[in-house]
Scaffold this motif. Sequence first.
Motif, PDB file in Angstrom:
ATOM      1  N   ASN A 160      -1.505 -23.972  31.502  1.00 55.75           N
ATOM      2  CA  ASN A 160      -1.821 -22.550  31.306  1.00 55.75           C
ATOM      3  C   ASN A 160      -3.243 -22.217  31.747  1.00 55.75           C
ATOM      4  OD1 ASN A 160       0.110 -22.909  28.405  1.00 55.75           O
ATOM      5  ND2 ASN A 160       0.697 -21.594  30.093  1.00 55.75           N
ATOM      6  N   ILE A 161      -4.176 -23.155  31.493  1.00 55.39           N
ATOM      7  CA  ILE A 161      -5.565 -22.964  31.919  1.00 55.39           C
ATOM      8  C   ILE A 161      -5.650 -23.027  33.437  1.00 55.39           C
ATOM      9  CG2 ILE A 161      -7.915 -23.861  31.743  1.00 55.39           C
ATOM     10  CD1 ILE A 161      -6.818 -22.676  29.136  1.00 55.39           C
TER      11      ILE A 161
ATOM     12  N   PRO B 283      -5.256 -24.082  24.202  1.00 53.32           N
ATOM     13  CA  PRO B 283      -4.250 -23.032  24.384  1.00 53.32           C
ATOM     14  C   PRO B 283      -3.209 -23.145  23.273  1.00 53.32           C
ATOM     15  CG  PRO B 283      -4.566 -24.312  26.402  1.00 53.32           C
ATOM     16  CD  PRO B 283      -5.292 -25.032  25.325  1.00 53.32           C
ATOM     17  N   THR B 284      -2.697 -22.026  22.802  1.00 56.81           N
ATOM     18  CA  THR B 284      -1.698 -22.075  21.723  1.00 56.81           C
ATOM     19  C   THR B 284      -0.445 -22.816  22.161  1.00 56.81           C
ATOM     20  OG1 THR B 284      -0.909 -19.892  22.411  1.00 56.81           O
ATOM     21  CG2 THR B 284      -2.493 -19.966  20.592  1.00 56.81           C
ATOM     22  N   THR B 285      -0.244 -22.921  23.468  1.00 54.85           N
ATOM     23  CA  THR B 285       0.919 -23.638  24.003  1.00 54.85           C
ATOM     24  C   THR B 285       0.717 -25.147  24.032  1.00 54.85           C
ATOM     25  OG1 THR B 285       0.022 -23.409  26.232  1.00 54.85           O
ATOM     26  CG2 THR B 285       1.577 -21.703  25.482  1.00 54.85           C
TER      27      THR B 285
ATOM     28  N   PHE C  26     -10.386 -16.076  28.927  1.00 51.86           N
ATOM     29  CA  PHE C  26      -9.036 -16.638  29.019  1.00 51.86           C
ATOM     30  C   PHE C  26      -7.999 -15.755  28.331  1.00 51.86           C
ATOM     31  CE2 PHE C  26     -11.332 -20.546  30.179  1.00 51.86           C
ATOM     32  CZ  PHE C  26     -10.573 -20.930  31.272  1.00 51.86           C
ATOM     33  N   GLU C  27      -8.342 -15.218  27.167  1.00 53.65           N
ATOM     34  CA  GLU C  27      -7.359 -14.403  26.443  1.00 53.65           C
ATOM     35  C   GLU C  27      -7.064 -13.107  27.184  1.00 53.65           C
ATOM     36  OE1 GLU C  27      -8.302 -14.164  22.238  1.00 53.65           O
ATOM     37  OE2 GLU C  27      -7.351 -16.148  21.989  1.00 53.65           O
TER      38      GLU C  27
ATOM     39  N   VAL D 270      -4.052 -16.086  28.256  1.00 53.18           N
ATOM     40  CA  VAL D 270      -4.067 -17.432  27.669  1.00 53.18           C
ATOM     41  C   VAL D 270      -4.675 -17.341  26.269  1.00 53.18           C
ATOM     42  CG1 VAL D 270      -4.795 -19.828  27.914  1.00 53.18           C
ATOM     43  CG2 VAL D 270      -4.370 -18.453  29.960  1.00 53.18           C
ATOM     44  N   SER D 271      -3.839 -17.293  25.251  1.00 52.20           N
ATOM     45  CA  SER D 271      -4.369 -17.230  23.886  1.00 52.20           C
ATOM     46  C   SER D 271      -4.784 -18.629  23.440  1.00 52.20           C
ATOM     47  CB  SER D 271      -3.337 -16.640  22.918  1.00 52.20           C
ATOM     48  OG  SER D 271      -2.166 -17.418  22.920  1.00 52.20           O
ATOM     49  N   LEU D 272      -5.858 -18.683  22.664  1.00 52.31           N
ATOM     50  CA  LEU D 272      -6.409 -19.955  22.212  1.00 52.31           C
ATOM     51  C   LEU D 272      -6.295 -20.078  20.701  1.00 52.31           C
ATOM     52  CD1 LEU D 272      -9.704 -20.034  24.359  1.00 52.31           C
ATOM     53  CD2 LEU D 272      -7.468 -20.973  24.943  1.00 52.31           C
TER      54      LEU D 272
END
Length: 402
Positions: A110-111, A103-105, A86-87, A91-93
């Motif tokens: 986002n996923i 997800p940081t959001t 993902f990253e 998509v940062s986790l």
Amino acid sequence: MKIGVIGAGAAGYFAAIHASSSNSEVTILEKTSKSLAKVKISGGGRCNVTHAAFEISKLAKNYPRGEKFLKKVFRHFAVSDTVEWFESRGVSLKTEADGRMFPTTDDSQNIIDALEKEASEKGVKLVFKFPVQQVKRVAKGFEVHGKDHSFVFDRIIVCTGGSPKIDGFNFLKSLVTNIINPIPSLFTFNTPTEPIRRFMGLSVPDAHIRLEGTKLAYRGPLLITHWGLSGPAVLKLSAFGADWLHAQQYVANAHIRWQADWTEDFLATQMGQFQQNHPKKRISGNPLFGIPARLWEHLVDKSEISEELLWQNLPKKNFHKLLQNLFCYIVHIEGKTTFKDEFVTAGGVDLAEVDPDTMMSRTCPNLFFAGEVLNIDGITGGFNFQAAWSTGYLAGKSALSI
């Protein structure tokens, strides 16, 4: 080579993505009008992607059904692989205090976007509103029949998710020898006759709850609701106790210790010291041990202690009743509440029929499985999604290469 994926959930998308190459044509068949529905609503719309359990042996212990099987699967694709996948796609986790990863959001979209973009770039085709009615083995592979038309594939990957009834697996009957009867996992406890329901919304951060007459127990946050008991401790206990509770028809007694680390000796000593140091204080209205005030009042009342009674006048009998209500509060369970949108089932395709190193059927070559259609389920905290990513990856890769 034509590869069909049945089901457009997390496992289905991941399988389709990894089955795609210049040598394959991948089509996802989805019975509804939308994909990744469970991903969208997971974690209150935040999507609990996985859990920060990076050691395979520790990760596998979070699956009441499938632990040994998944140990082998995770050797091919585990938590670190999920994070990297993902990253590397933007998509940062983040990891929360309890180990859950989001997800940081804090946005499940986002996923979904990452999966849909990857599938699109890989040329995966999607067919919606195609409920599969039957799958037949034919000389060229498989015929997948819907209501009005059918598809022919060389290989198929079944990712239909869990089903609350065994009828949901009927389309596999000609291909699969044994399907474990599905029963609910991850549910809350209904306590219709218990006065504790009056305190809905009240929670304690680290309770211990055990099912009477068993060794089934779990600790963690506990929430009182208008229908009974919920929170991570209850959900995890329901998963590990799914078979036993089903056999009991969801009628049982639960023993609650309001703080998991308490011992009876500790409570008796601390209560005795408080009684000695504050003899003229009322028992009601002066909560001990960090117990929420409303809950303390209830425990005092349940211990048959009057509102005006002082510690110095507390009879031994009532002292011990209060001690027991703190250490072993008994709640009668009658029924369960399953979250329909996020339901998880125990049961499905028998793991003995599937090779954990390829996800292919041992009895039907070129038939693969991934996700909750298998007799695999994890406790709450991102474990079911991790099983979906891992089995989906392995099924897709194997369908492409075997």
